[in-house]
Motif scaffolding. Structure first.
Motif, PDB file in Angstrom:
ATOM      1  N   TYR A  39       1.130   6.500  -7.037  1.00 18.42           N
ATOM      2  CA  TYR A  39      -0.070   7.285  -7.299  1.00 18.42           C
ATOM      3  C   TYR A  39       0.210   8.782  -7.109  1.00 18.42           C
ATOM      4  O   TYR A  39      -0.143   9.614  -7.957  1.00 18.42           O
ATOM      5  CB  TYR A  39      -1.187   6.812  -6.378  1.00 18.42           C
ATOM      6  CG  TYR A  39      -2.444   7.644  -6.399  1.00 18.42           C
ATOM      7  CD1 TYR A  39      -3.174   7.818  -7.578  1.00 18.42           C
ATOM      8  CD2 TYR A  39      -2.920   8.233  -5.243  1.00 18.42           C
ATOM      9  CE1 TYR A  39      -4.340   8.562  -7.596  1.00 18.42           C
ATOM     10  CE2 TYR A  39      -4.093   8.973  -5.248  1.00 18.42           C
ATOM     11  CZ  TYR A  39      -4.784   9.147  -6.424  1.00 18.42           C
ATOM     12  OH  TYR A  39      -5.940   9.884  -6.439  1.00 18.42           O
ATOM     13  N   PHE A  40       0.848   9.135  -6.002  1.00 23.04           N
ATOM     14  CA  PHE A  40       1.137  10.541  -5.717  1.00 23.04           C
ATOM     15  C   PHE A  40       2.072  11.164  -6.751  1.00 23.04           C
ATOM     16  O   PHE A  40       1.996  12.364  -7.005  1.00 23.04           O
ATOM     17  CB  PHE A  40       1.745  10.694  -4.324  1.00 23.04           C
ATOM     18  CG  PHE A  40       0.751  10.630  -3.196  1.00 23.04           C
ATOM     19  CD1 PHE A  40      -0.608  10.430  -3.420  1.00 23.04           C
ATOM     20  CD2 PHE A  40       1.178  10.760  -1.891  1.00 23.04           C
ATOM     21  CE1 PHE A  40      -1.514  10.382  -2.381  1.00 23.04           C
ATOM     22  CE2 PHE A  40       0.281  10.717  -0.837  1.00 23.04           C
ATOM     23  CZ  PHE A  40      -1.072  10.525  -1.076  1.00 23.04           C
ATOM     24  N   ARG A  90       0.827   3.945  -3.068  1.00 21.96           N
ATOM     25  CA  ARG A  90       0.545   5.360  -2.779  1.00 21.96           C
ATOM     26  C   ARG A  90       1.628   6.257  -3.365  1.00 21.96           C
ATOM     27  O   ARG A  90       1.318   7.298  -3.952  1.00 21.96           O
ATOM     28  CB  ARG A  90       0.445   5.588  -1.282  1.00 21.96           C
ATOM     29  CG  ARG A  90       0.344   7.084  -0.919  1.00 21.96           C
ATOM     30  CD  ARG A  90       0.263   7.304   0.548  1.00 21.96           C
ATOM     31  NE  ARG A  90      -1.110   7.059   0.928  1.00 21.96           N
ATOM     32  CZ  ARG A  90      -1.522   6.990   2.182  1.00 21.96           C
ATOM     33  NH1 ARG A  90      -0.667   7.125   3.176  1.00 21.96           N
ATOM     34  NH2 ARG A  90      -2.782   6.780   2.447  1.00 21.96           N
ATOM     35  N   ARG A 105       3.742  15.772   0.911  1.00 24.72           N
ATOM     36  CA  ARG A 105       3.136  14.434   0.972  1.00 24.72           C
ATOM     37  C   ARG A 105       3.809  13.501  -0.035  1.00 24.72           C
ATOM     38  O   ARG A 105       4.004  12.311   0.236  1.00 24.72           O
ATOM     39  CB  ARG A 105       1.640  14.505   0.690  1.00 24.72           C
ATOM     40  CG  ARG A 105       0.865  15.075   1.879  1.00 24.72           C
ATOM     41  CD  ARG A 105      -0.612  14.904   1.726  1.00 24.72           C
ATOM     42  NE  ARG A 105      -0.966  13.523   2.040  1.00 24.72           N
ATOM     43  CZ  ARG A 105      -2.146  12.991   1.799  1.00 24.72           C
ATOM     44  NH1 ARG A 105      -3.097  13.714   1.242  1.00 24.72           N
ATOM     45  NH2 ARG A 105      -2.393  11.739   2.091  1.00 24.72           N
ATOM     46  N   GLU A 151      -7.633   7.053  -3.760  1.00 19.33           N
ATOM     47  CA  GLU A 151      -6.917   5.921  -3.179  1.00 19.33           C
ATOM     48  C   GLU A 151      -7.897   5.126  -2.327  1.00 19.33           C
ATOM     49  O   GLU A 151      -8.391   5.608  -1.312  1.00 19.33           O
ATOM     50  CB  GLU A 151      -5.767   6.458  -2.322  1.00 19.33           C
ATOM     51  CG  GLU A 151      -4.903   5.416  -1.716  1.00 19.33           C
ATOM     52  CD  GLU A 151      -3.798   6.020  -0.865  1.00 19.33           C
ATOM     53  OE1 GLU A 151      -2.882   5.260  -0.517  1.00 19.33           O
ATOM     54  OE2 GLU A 151      -3.846   7.209  -0.546  1.00 19.33           O
ATOM     55  N   ALA A 208       5.757  10.057   0.911  1.00 18.48           N
ATOM     56  CA  ALA A 208       5.398   8.806   0.236  1.00 18.48           C
ATOM     57  C   ALA A 208       6.619   8.198  -0.448  1.00 18.48           C
ATOM     58  O   ALA A 208       6.822   6.973  -0.400  1.00 18.48           O
ATOM     59  CB  ALA A 208       4.287   9.056  -0.779  1.00 18.48           C
ATOM     60  N   GLU A 258       1.694  -3.124  -7.384  1.00 18.74           N
ATOM     61  CA  GLU A 258       1.629  -1.743  -6.922  1.00 18.74           C
ATOM     62  C   GLU A 258       1.421  -0.769  -8.081  1.00 18.74           C
ATOM     63  O   GLU A 258       0.666   0.198  -7.967  1.00 18.74           O
ATOM     64  CB  GLU A 258       2.888  -1.382  -6.136  1.00 18.74           C
ATOM     65  CG  GLU A 258       3.026  -2.124  -4.821  1.00 18.74           C
ATOM     66  CD  GLU A 258       3.623  -3.523  -4.955  1.00 18.74           C
ATOM     67  OE1 GLU A 258       3.912  -3.964  -6.086  1.00 18.74           O
ATOM     68  OE2 GLU A 258       3.776  -4.191  -3.918  1.00 18.74           O
ATOM     69  N   LEU A 272      -8.150   1.368  -0.624  1.00 16.93           N
ATOM     70  CA  LEU A 272      -7.373   0.160  -0.330  1.00 16.93           C
ATOM     71  C   LEU A 272      -8.083  -1.114  -0.762  1.00 16.93           C
ATOM     72  O   LEU A 272      -7.441  -2.121  -1.053  1.00 16.93           O
ATOM     73  CB  LEU A 272      -7.023   0.108   1.153  1.00 16.93           C
ATOM     74  CG  LEU A 272      -6.099   1.228   1.637  1.00 16.93           C
ATOM     75  CD1 LEU A 272      -5.907   1.134   3.142  1.00 16.93           C
ATOM     76  CD2 LEU A 272      -4.764   1.171   0.925  1.00 16.93           C
ATOM     77  N   SER A 316      -1.843   1.527  -8.503  1.00 18.42           N
ATOM     78  CA  SER A 316      -1.741   2.991  -8.621  1.00 18.42           C
ATOM     79  C   SER A 316      -2.398   3.489  -9.904  1.00 18.42           C
ATOM     80  O   SER A 316      -2.979   4.575  -9.927  1.00 18.42           O
ATOM     81  CB  SER A 316      -0.277   3.441  -8.543  1.00 18.42           C
ATOM     82  OG  SER A 316       0.454   3.035  -9.672  1.00 18.42           O
ATOM     83  N   ALA A 359       0.829  -1.208   0.000  1.00 16.93           N
ATOM     84  CA  ALA A 359       0.000   0.000   0.000  1.00 16.93           C
ATOM     85  C   ALA A 359       0.863   1.257   0.000  1.00 16.93           C
ATOM     86  O   ALA A 359       0.543   2.241  -0.690  1.00 16.93           O
ATOM     87  CB  ALA A 359      -0.929  -0.011   1.212  1.00 16.93           C
ATOM     88  N   TYR A 364      -6.018   3.568  -9.147  1.00 14.52           N
ATOM     89  CA  TYR A 364      -6.276   4.743  -8.308  1.00 14.52           C
ATOM     90  C   TYR A 364      -6.444   5.992  -9.186  1.00 14.52           C
ATOM     91  O   TYR A 364      -7.325   6.814  -8.943  1.00 14.52           O
ATOM     92  CB  TYR A 364      -5.132   4.992  -7.334  1.00 14.52           C
ATOM     93  CG  TYR A 364      -5.033   4.048  -6.160  1.00 14.52           C
ATOM     94  CD1 TYR A 364      -6.023   3.121  -5.862  1.00 14.52           C
ATOM     95  CD2 TYR A 364      -3.916   4.081  -5.335  1.00 14.52           C
ATOM     96  CE1 TYR A 364      -5.907   2.269  -4.779  1.00 14.52           C
ATOM     97  CE2 TYR A 364      -3.793   3.235  -4.247  1.00 14.52           C
ATOM     98  CZ  TYR A 364      -4.791   2.336  -3.970  1.00 14.52           C
ATOM     99  OH  TYR A 364      -4.674   1.498  -2.894  1.00 14.52           O
TER     100      TYR A 364
END
Length: 161
Positions: free
Chosen positions: A66-67, A63, A77, A110, A81, A97, A112, A101, A59, A104
């Motif tokens: 994704y970010f 993330r 942030r 996001e 991450a 992953e 889970l 992402s 996770a 997402y």
């Protein structure tokens, strides 16, 4: 009364097994096994997360990926991450992953449960492949038993939910 032998066209000396003689029962057993296995795994899909360290690690990595692609996420942030992803290290290629992402990004958030649903899907596909291989190599009966074992082995259930 003479007993008729049902033979396998691929191997004329081999007699057909129970499920080969009753394909409706084979399909019924398979549908039951797969639906029950999916129900166990989907139960409480949005509930308790991060059963294992591996899921938590996955996770964090998802993330970070994704970010990286979202402009609305503050830079601090993104940095946190990325640091978390680096600390997680590389244990295996981050295929899951990256896929998570990407999803997402498609759903613009996001969630889970997406990773859990994807894991359940892959676990189910693995059961289908195991059944097909075992049926071809051994027999329908062995394929059903091995697939049931794969789908319901407690450690496998726990790690795929």
């Amino acid at each position: 009364m003479e007993h008729k032998s049902h033979s396998n066209p691929d191997n004329p000396t081999q007699e057909l097994g129970f499920f080969d003689q009753k394909p409706v029962l084979l399909w019924g057993a398979l549908i039951f096994l797969f639906l029950a296995a999916i129900a166990i795994r989907v139960n409480n899909l949005e509930g308790s997360y991060m059963i294992a360290e591996r899921q938590f690690r996955s996770a964090l990595i998802a993330r970070a990926y994704y970010f990286e692609t979202i402009d609305a996420v503050p830079e601090w942030r993104k940095q946190i991450a990325d640091i978390s992803k680096q600390r997680a290290g590389v244990l295996e290629p981050p295929v899951m992953e990256l896929v998570v992402s990407s999803i997402y990004r498609m759903v613009r958030g996001e969630h889970l449960w997406i990773a859990r649903l994807l894991s359940i899907t892959f676990w189910t596909i693995g059961g289908v492949c195991l059944f097909a291989i075992t049926k071809r190599v051994v027999s329908s009966e062995a394929a059903v038993v091995s697939t049931a074992y794969y789908l319901f082995f407690p450690l496998g259930v726990q790690t795929s939910i």
